[in-house]
Design a protein around this motif. Structure first.
Motif, PDB file in Angstrom:
ATOM      1  N   PHE A 201       0.823  -1.209   0.000  1.00  0.00           N
ATOM      2  CA  PHE A 201       0.000   0.000   0.000  1.00  0.00           C
ATOM      3  C   PHE A 201       0.860   1.263   0.000  1.00  0.00           C
ATOM      4  N   LEU A 202       1.865   1.307   0.875  1.00  0.00           N
ATOM      5  CA  LEU A 202       2.704   2.503   0.992  1.00  0.00           C
ATOM      6  C   LEU A 202       3.454   2.801  -0.306  1.00  0.00           C
ATOM      7  N   HIS A 203       3.979   1.768  -0.951  1.00  0.00           N
ATOM      8  CA  HIS A 203       4.686   1.969  -2.217  1.00  0.00           C
ATOM      9  C   HIS A 203       3.732   2.478  -3.302  1.00  0.00           C
ATOM     10  N   GLU A 204       2.535   1.909  -3.361  1.00  0.00           N
ATOM     11  CA  GLU A 204       1.584   2.313  -4.392  1.00  0.00           C
ATOM     12  C   GLU A 204       1.080   3.738  -4.151  1.00  0.00           C
ATOM     13  N   LEU A 205       0.873   4.097  -2.893  1.00  0.00           N
ATOM     14  CA  LEU A 205       0.441   5.460  -2.586  1.00  0.00           C
ATOM     15  C   LEU A 205       1.542   6.457  -2.918  1.00  0.00           C
ATOM     16  N   GLU A 206       2.782   6.120  -2.562  1.00  0.00           N
ATOM     17  CA  GLU A 206       3.902   7.007  -2.862  1.00  0.00           C
ATOM     18  C   GLU A 206       4.037   7.214  -4.375  1.00  0.00           C
ATOM     19  N   ASP A 207       3.906   6.133  -5.146  1.00  0.00           N
ATOM     20  CA  ASP A 207       4.002   6.239  -6.602  1.00  0.00           C
ATOM     21  C   ASP A 207       2.892   7.118  -7.172  1.00  0.00           C
ATOM     22  N   MET A 208       1.683   6.975  -6.637  1.00  0.00           N
ATOM     23  CA  MET A 208       0.550   7.761  -7.114  1.00  0.00           C
ATOM     24  C   MET A 208       0.759   9.250  -6.862  1.00  0.00           C
ATOM     25  N   ILE A 209       1.246   9.595  -5.657  1.00  0.00           N
ATOM     26  CA  ILE A 209       1.467  11.001  -5.320  1.00  0.00           C
ATOM     27  C   ILE A 209       2.599  11.590  -6.169  1.00  0.00           C
ATOM     28  N   GLU A 210       3.677  10.839  -6.323  1.00  0.00           N
ATOM     29  CA  GLU A 210       4.802  11.301  -7.135  1.00  0.00           C
ATOM     30  C   GLU A 210       4.355  11.564  -8.575  1.00  0.00           C
ATOM     31  N   SER A 211       3.549  10.662  -9.113  1.00  0.00           N
ATOM     32  CA  SER A 211       3.066  10.813 -10.485  1.00  0.00           C
ATOM     33  C   SER A 211       2.202  12.056 -10.636  1.00  0.00           C
ATOM     34  N   ALA A 212       1.278  12.259  -9.690  1.00  0.00           N
ATOM     35  CA  ALA A 212       0.404  13.436  -9.743  1.00  0.00           C
ATOM     36  C   ALA A 212       1.206  14.722  -9.571  1.00  0.00           C
ATOM     37  N   LYS A 213       2.194  14.688  -8.690  1.00  0.00           N
ATOM     38  CA  LYS A 213       3.030  15.861  -8.441  1.00  0.00           C
ATOM     39  C   LYS A 213       3.804  16.270  -9.696  1.00  0.00           C
ATOM     40  N   GLN A 214       4.420  15.296 -10.365  1.00  0.00           N
ATOM     41  CA  GLN A 214       5.192  15.595 -11.569  1.00  0.00           C
ATOM     42  C   GLN A 214       4.296  16.064 -12.715  1.00  0.00           C
ATOM     43  N   LYS A 215       3.144  15.439 -12.850  1.00  0.00           N
ATOM     44  CA  LYS A 215       2.236  15.756 -13.948  1.00  0.00           C
ATOM     45  C   LYS A 215       1.654  17.157 -13.830  1.00  0.00           C
ATOM     46  N   HIS A 216       1.410  17.608 -12.599  1.00  0.00           N
ATOM     47  CA  HIS A 216       0.732  18.887 -12.387  1.00  0.00           C
ATOM     48  C   HIS A 216       1.635  19.942 -11.741  1.00  0.00           C
ATOM     49  N   GLU A 217       2.932  19.706 -11.764  1.00  0.00           N
ATOM     50  CA  GLU A 217       3.895  20.642 -11.165  1.00  0.00           C
ATOM     51  C   GLU A 217       3.659  22.098 -11.573  1.00  0.00           C
ATOM     52  N   PRO A 218       3.426  22.396 -12.869  1.00  0.00           N
ATOM     53  CA  PRO A 218       3.277  23.804 -13.279  1.00  0.00           C
ATOM     54  C   PRO A 218       2.088  24.529 -12.657  1.00  0.00           C
ATOM     55  N   VAL A 219       1.030  23.794 -12.338  1.00  0.00           N
ATOM     56  CA  VAL A 219      -0.182  24.464 -11.839  1.00  0.00           C
ATOM     57  C   VAL A 219      -0.321  24.384 -10.313  1.00  0.00           C
ATOM     58  N   LEU A 220       0.606  23.724  -9.682  1.00  0.00           N
ATOM     59  CA  LEU A 220       0.524  23.589  -8.227  1.00  0.00           C
ATOM     60  C   LEU A 220       0.895  24.891  -7.524  1.00  0.00           C
ATOM     61  N   LYS A 221       0.129  25.234  -6.509  1.00  0.00           N
ATOM     62  CA  LYS A 221       0.474  26.372  -5.676  1.00  0.00           C
ATOM     63  C   LYS A 221       1.597  25.952  -4.730  1.00  0.00           C
ATOM     64  N   GLU A 222       2.293  26.929  -4.189  1.00  0.00           N
ATOM     65  CA  GLU A 222       3.432  26.637  -3.312  1.00  0.00           C
ATOM     66  C   GLU A 222       3.005  25.815  -2.106  1.00  0.00           C
ATOM     67  N   ALA A 223       1.865  26.167  -1.517  1.00  0.00           N
ATOM     68  CA  ALA A 223       1.371  25.441  -0.345  1.00  0.00           C
ATOM     69  C   ALA A 223       1.031  23.997  -0.699  1.00  0.00           C
ATOM     70  N   GLU A 224       0.503  23.797  -1.916  1.00  0.00           N
ATOM     71  CA  GLU A 224       0.151  22.448  -2.357  1.00  0.00           C
ATOM     72  C   GLU A 224       1.409  21.607  -2.592  1.00  0.00           C
ATOM     73  N   LYS A 225       2.434  22.227  -3.170  1.00  0.00           N
ATOM     74  CA  LYS A 225       3.704  21.529  -3.370  1.00  0.00           C
ATOM     75  C   LYS A 225       4.291  21.078  -2.033  1.00  0.00           C
ATOM     76  N   LYS A 226       4.219  21.954  -1.045  1.00  0.00           N
ATOM     77  CA  LYS A 226       4.767  21.626   0.276  1.00  0.00           C
ATOM     78  C   LYS A 226       3.983  20.484   0.916  1.00  0.00           C
ATOM     79  N   GLN A 227       2.659  20.495   0.728  1.00  0.00           N
ATOM     80  CA  GLN A 227       1.839  19.449   1.319  1.00  0.00           C
ATOM     81  C   GLN A 227       2.148  18.089   0.694  1.00  0.00           C
ATOM     82  N   LEU A 228       2.289  18.056  -0.631  1.00  0.00           N
ATOM     83  CA  LEU A 228       2.623  16.799  -1.300  1.00  0.00           C
ATOM     84  C   LEU A 228       4.014  16.323  -0.892  1.00  0.00           C
TER      85      LEU A 228
END
Length: 254
Positions: free
Chosen positions: A205-232
């Motif tokens: 579970f932990l590996h799959e969740l980490e992969d999912m968050i990393e993927s979403a973070k990289q895909k949406h990096e340009p539109v993420l707010k600073e606070a959202e980047k810090k939370q991820l």
């Protein structure tokens, strides 16, 4: 010389002492749990057969103490890579280091005999659900419609099953483990299997969740707010820490 008859209180204390010795033997020297379950079977058979329990228990405690002494001798034959603190073997150092790494996680004492690693991993997952999941879910909903897919819903369900604390007081995935702990005589083979399965499922579970968050973070990096980047980043750091501290790095789903 006749063996002194033990009182009922002395019998109970001796049986408990033998159990603890087997716990030490199994945990400290990485031995199969069947050693303790075999004792439990012998004890029940002795009671049924009406043998002299005092003689039986004195023989059993001598046997398990001899097993522990043999393992201590084996460890002492192999000098540790680094000087050991006075009075501590290399195995003690390894166990102490493992305990130190997971000490910072909540200890959810679900049962007095539950394995410490299981209690601490449960505490780590419960903290993830309570302190990280709500804000993580909120961030992902603002940047990706994928949060509403079956995979995200499945991950949320897995987290609650593994780390939730419902009204029953324990995660659903640990209910069977507690049921085995409540039985007597205990089946230590089944208990060991439950512990390993819980750790393995938690790692997947932990590996799959980490992969999912990393993927979403990289895909949406340009539109993420600073606070959202810090939370991820904060959530990824926590998950990565749990994986590292509980030595789960290699336990991924194939």
């Amino acid at each position: 010389m006749a063996v002194k008859k033990l009182t009922p209180t002395e019998i109970s204390k001796t049986v408990e002492k033998i159990r603890k010795k087997y716990d030490e033997y199994v945990f400290k020297y990485f031995k199969p749990a069947r050693h303790k379950s075999n004792f439990e079977k012998r004890y029940v058979d002795a009671l049924k057969a009406g043998v002299d329990i005092s003689t039986f228990l004195l023989a059993e405690i001598s046997a398990v103490e001899e097993l522990v002494k043999r393992e201590e001798a084996k460890v002492m034959e192999k000098p540790p890579a680094k000087p050991a603190p006075a009075g501590k073997t290399f195995v003690d150092q390894v166990l102490d280091e493992n305990r130190r790494r997971i000490a910072k996680y909540p200890d959810l004492r679900i049962h007095s005999d539950a394995r410490e690693e299981v209690r601490k991993l449960y505490g780590a997952l419960n903290k993830l659900e309570q302190e990280y999941w709500p804000s993580l879910y909120s961030v992902l909903r603002t940047i990706s419609s994928s949060v509403n897919t079956k995979s995200m819903i499945a991950l949320e369900g897995q987290l609650h099953t593994l780390g939730g604390k419902p009204r029953s007081g324990v995660a659903v995935r640990l209910e069977r483990y507690l049921a085995h702990l409540a039985r007597f005589p205990r089946d230590y083979v089944l208990l060991e299997k439950e512990e390993k399965d819980y750790i393995l499922e938690s790692s997947f579970f932990l590996h799959e969740l980490e992969d999912m968050i990393e993927s979403a973070k990289q895909k949406h990096e340009p539109v993420l707010k600073e606070a959202e980047k810090k939370q991820l980043a904060r959530t990824i750091e926590y998950i990565h820490g749990v994986i590292s501290d509980f030595r789960l790095k290699e336990l991924k789903r194939k």
